[in-house]
Design a protein around this motif. Structure first.
Motif, PDB file in Angstrom:
ATOM      1  N   ASP A 234       4.353   1.531 -13.010  1.00 32.03           N
ATOM      2  CA  ASP A 234       3.674   2.432 -12.076  1.00 32.03           C
ATOM      3  C   ASP A 234       2.688   1.676 -11.190  1.00 32.03           C
ATOM      4  N   THR A 235       2.020   0.684 -11.755  1.00 28.23           N
ATOM      5  CA  THR A 235       1.049  -0.066 -10.969  1.00 28.23           C
ATOM      6  C   THR A 235       1.738  -0.949  -9.935  1.00 28.23           C
ATOM      7  N   THR A 236       2.807  -1.615 -10.324  1.00 30.00           N
ATOM      8  CA  THR A 236       3.540  -2.439  -9.359  1.00 30.00           C
ATOM      9  C   THR A 236       4.027  -1.591  -8.190  1.00 30.00           C
ATOM     10  N   ALA A 237       4.583  -0.422  -8.502  1.00 28.02           N
ATOM     11  CA  ALA A 237       5.075   0.465  -7.444  1.00 28.02           C
ATOM     12  C   ALA A 237       3.932   0.987  -6.584  1.00 28.02           C
ATOM     13  N   ALA A 238       2.790   1.288  -7.205  1.00 33.01           N
ATOM     14  CA  ALA A 238       1.639   1.788  -6.444  1.00 33.01           C
ATOM     15  C   ALA A 238       1.116   0.724  -5.483  1.00 33.01           C
ATOM     16  N   ILE A 239       1.101  -0.521  -5.929  1.00 27.80           N
ATOM     17  CA  ILE A 239       0.622  -1.600  -5.064  1.00 27.80           C
ATOM     18  C   ILE A 239       1.621  -1.855  -3.940  1.00 27.80           C
ATOM     19  N   TYR A 240       2.902  -1.880  -4.269  1.00 30.06           N
ATOM     20  CA  TYR A 240       3.926  -1.969  -3.218  1.00 30.06           C
ATOM     21  C   TYR A 240       3.735  -0.838  -2.211  1.00 30.06           C
ATOM     22  N   GLY A 241       3.541   0.376  -2.714  1.00 24.92           N
ATOM     23  CA  GLY A 241       3.477   1.550  -1.856  1.00 24.92           C
ATOM     24  C   GLY A 241       2.318   1.553  -0.887  1.00 24.92           C
ATOM     25  N   GLN A 242       1.235   0.860  -1.220  1.00 27.67           N
ATOM     26  CA  GLN A 242       0.098   0.814  -0.299  1.00 27.67           C
ATOM     27  C   GLN A 242       0.470   0.090   0.993  1.00 27.67           C
ATOM     28  N   LEU A 243       1.052  -1.085   0.854  1.00 28.00           N
ATOM     29  CA  LEU A 243       1.443  -1.855   2.039  1.00 28.00           C
ATOM     30  C   LEU A 243       2.672  -1.247   2.706  1.00 28.00           C
ATOM     31  N   ALA A 244       3.688  -0.949   1.906  1.00 32.37           N
ATOM     32  CA  ALA A 244       4.927  -0.415   2.472  1.00 32.37           C
ATOM     33  C   ALA A 244       4.704   0.961   3.095  1.00 32.37           C
ATOM     34  N   GLY A 245       3.848   1.772   2.478  1.00 37.67           N
ATOM     35  CA  GLY A 245       3.572   3.089   3.025  1.00 37.67           C
ATOM     36  C   GLY A 245       2.927   3.010   4.392  1.00 37.67           C
ATOM     37  N   VAL A 246       1.988   2.072   4.548  1.00 37.20           N
ATOM     38  CA  VAL A 246       1.357   1.874   5.856  1.00 37.20           C
ATOM     39  C   VAL A 246       2.382   1.343   6.855  1.00 37.20           C
ATOM     40  N   TYR A 247       3.221   0.423   6.406  1.00 39.57           N
ATOM     41  CA  TYR A 247       4.180  -0.197   7.323  1.00 39.57           C
ATOM     42  C   TYR A 247       5.257   0.795   7.779  1.00 39.57           C
ATOM     43  N   TYR A 248       5.851   1.528   6.848  1.00 38.64           N
ATOM     44  CA  TYR A 248       6.957   2.421   7.208  1.00 38.64           C
ATOM     45  C   TYR A 248       6.476   3.759   7.759  1.00 38.64           C
ATOM     46  N   GLY A 249       5.311   4.187   7.338  1.00 37.10           N
ATOM     47  CA  GLY A 249       4.764   5.438   7.844  1.00 37.10           C
ATOM     48  C   GLY A 249       5.191   6.646   7.034  1.00 37.10           C
ATOM     49  N   PHE A 250       4.427   7.700   7.160  1.00 39.78           N
ATOM     50  CA  PHE A 250       4.605   8.910   6.358  1.00 39.78           C
ATOM     51  C   PHE A 250       6.000   9.507   6.512  1.00 39.78           C
ATOM     52  N   LYS A 251       6.505   9.545   7.727  1.00 49.31           N
ATOM     53  CA  LYS A 251       7.774  10.228   7.988  1.00 49.31           C
ATOM     54  C   LYS A 251       8.971   9.512   7.386  1.00 49.31           C
ATOM     55  N   LYS A 252       8.814   8.236   7.057  1.00 47.90           N
ATOM     56  CA  LYS A 252       9.933   7.493   6.477  1.00 47.90           C
ATOM     57  C   LYS A 252       9.897   7.467   4.950  1.00 47.90           C
ATOM     58  N   LEU A 253       8.923   8.141   4.365  1.00 56.51           N
ATOM     59  CA  LEU A 253       8.920   8.279   2.911  1.00 56.51           C
ATOM     60  C   LEU A 253       9.921   9.365   2.526  1.00 56.51           C
ATOM     61  N   PRO A 254      10.601   9.238   1.393  1.00 55.10           N
ATOM     62  CA  PRO A 254      11.553  10.277   0.986  1.00 55.10           C
ATOM     63  C   PRO A 254      10.876  11.647   0.921  1.00 55.10           C
ATOM     64  N   GLU A 255      11.468  12.628   1.580  1.00 57.85           N
ATOM     65  CA  GLU A 255      10.832  13.936   1.688  1.00 57.85           C
ATOM     66  C   GLU A 255      10.590  14.571   0.322  1.00 57.85           C
ATOM     67  N   ASN A 256      11.564  14.441  -0.588  1.00 59.82           N
ATOM     68  CA  ASN A 256      11.388  15.046  -1.913  1.00 59.82           C
ATOM     69  C   ASN A 256      10.281  14.357  -2.701  1.00 59.82           C
ATOM     70  N   TRP A 257       9.985  13.107  -2.389  1.00 61.08           N
ATOM     71  CA  TRP A 257       8.853  12.420  -3.015  1.00 61.08           C
ATOM     72  C   TRP A 257       7.541  12.908  -2.405  1.00 61.08           C
ATOM     73  N   ARG A 258       7.511  13.034  -1.091  1.00 57.55           N
ATOM     74  CA  ARG A 258       6.287  13.489  -0.421  1.00 57.55           C
ATOM     75  C   ARG A 258       5.856  14.856  -0.938  1.00 57.55           C
ATOM     76  N   ASP A 259       6.830  15.715  -1.182  1.00 57.33           N
ATOM     77  CA  ASP A 259       6.513  17.083  -1.600  1.00 57.33           C
ATOM     78  C   ASP A 259       5.870  17.133  -2.981  1.00 57.33           C
ATOM     79  N   GLN A 260       6.063  16.086  -3.784  1.00 55.79           N
ATOM     80  CA  GLN A 260       5.548  16.076  -5.149  1.00 55.79           C
ATOM     81  C   GLN A 260       4.195  15.372  -5.285  1.00 55.79           C
ATOM     82  N   VAL A 261       3.688  14.819  -4.198  1.00 52.69           N
ATOM     83  CA  VAL A 261       2.454  14.030  -4.274  1.00 52.69           C
ATOM     84  C   VAL A 261       1.260  14.937  -4.553  1.00 52.69           C
ATOM     85  N   TYR A 262       0.453  14.542  -5.527  1.00 54.30           N
ATOM     86  CA  TYR A 262      -0.772  15.277  -5.828  1.00 54.30           C
ATOM     87  C   TYR A 262      -1.749  15.156  -4.663  1.00 54.30           C
ATOM     88  N   ALA A 263      -2.402  16.257  -4.327  1.00 54.27           N
ATOM     89  CA  ALA A 263      -3.433  16.295  -3.276  1.00 54.27           C
ATOM     90  C   ALA A 263      -2.887  15.849  -1.926  1.00 54.27           C
TER      91      ALA A 263
END
Length: 270
Positions: A234-263
């Motif tokens: 979980d930590t490796t993925a979270a650290i990857y996701g910080q950089l990759a999330g900024v790089y790819y942007g919100f709209k390129k995250l899998p929609e079914n994953w976005r819908d499950q995010v807390y807060a």
């Protein structure tokens, strides 16, 4: 903890490590900003730092006759300036310092020198090893560069650190972190090539960057690559996701994953 850090930056309108530790303590003790209402996973280095912070708060209260219920809401500049917020044991180099980092470079990205230094300080208050400080500085610089429009090729350039050296304000990276900055994570065999996503911050940094390098420009593939390394998934993925999330942007995250995010509404607002 990333949400705690984001809350602190917004509420205090600057980098305030005492306030950050207060909010982390609330998360640890009371489940503040958790998805379950309680803290259910915390590293030994991190919990030790929060316990030490609380001990120092109690000592401050005794020395200055401050009611305990007021300790988390101090605003006296002189008291806070003299409070030692570095609560870590010497040599603590767990990956918890890196997994919460993103709010700092996001908040300070217009001022790269401040963003990089505060990225390091954000980790140092709970993880005292110089490698933790420098891992956070380097990763913070990558996030800042992403926000400033640099390409993936530029981010993964083996000369990234050299080309952005002014951002590091004359403080050289630890040799272990510098080796990663020079491309040590570029192992085509991944796990079989020695990439490990375990609890040691140097290894986790390398694993997260390997996932970003190998993700074929696809966030979902990168997350799965990080998780499938095993160990501290979980930590490796979270650290990857910080950089990759900024790089790819919100709209390129899998929609079914976005819908499950807390807060998620709070995060969008931030």
């Amino acid at each position: 903890m990333a949400l705690c850090l984001a809350n602190s930056l917004i509420a205090r309108r600057h980098f305030n490590p005492y306030d950050q530790l207060v909010r982390y303590k609330w998360w640890y003790k009371n489940g503040y900003m958790t998805s379950t209402g309680r803290c259910f996973d915390i590293g030994e280095n991190t919990s030790q730092s929060f316990d030490e912070f609380q001990r120092r708060q109690e000592s401050l209260a005794k020395d200055h006759q401050i009611p305990l219920e007021q300790l988390d809401f101090l605003s006296d500049y002189h008291l806070l300036a003299n409070f030692n917020v570095d609560c870590s044991k010497i040599g603590a180099a767990g990956n918890g310092a890196l997994m919460r980092l993103a709010p700092v470079p996001l908040f300070f990205h217009k001022w790269p020198i401040h963003a990089v230094e505060f990225s390091g300080r954000s980790g140092q208050i709970t993880h005292g090893d110089p490698k933790a400080y420098d891992a956070c500085r380097y990763y913070g610089a990558l996030i800042v560069a992403t926000l400033r429009g640099e390409s993936k090729e530029q981010l993964l350039d083996n000369e990234f650190y050299v080309k952005h050296k002014p951002w590091f304000n004359g403080k050289r990276l630890h040799t272990d972190i510098e080796a990663i900055a020079k491309g040590a994570y570029k192992q085509r065999q991944g796990y079989d090539g020695g990439i490990r996503g375990n609890g040691y911050i140097v290894n986790t940094l390398q694993a997260a960057l390997w996932a970003f390098w190998a993700d074929e420009n696809n966030f979902e593939k990168g997350v799965l690559a990080a998780v499938n390394l095993g160990d501290d998934t979980d930590t490796t993925a979270a650290i990857y996701g910080q950089l990759a999330g900024v790089y790819y942007g919100f709209k390129k995250l899998p929609e079914n994953w976005r819908d499950q995010v807390y807060a998620k509404d709070f995060i969008k607002c931030v």
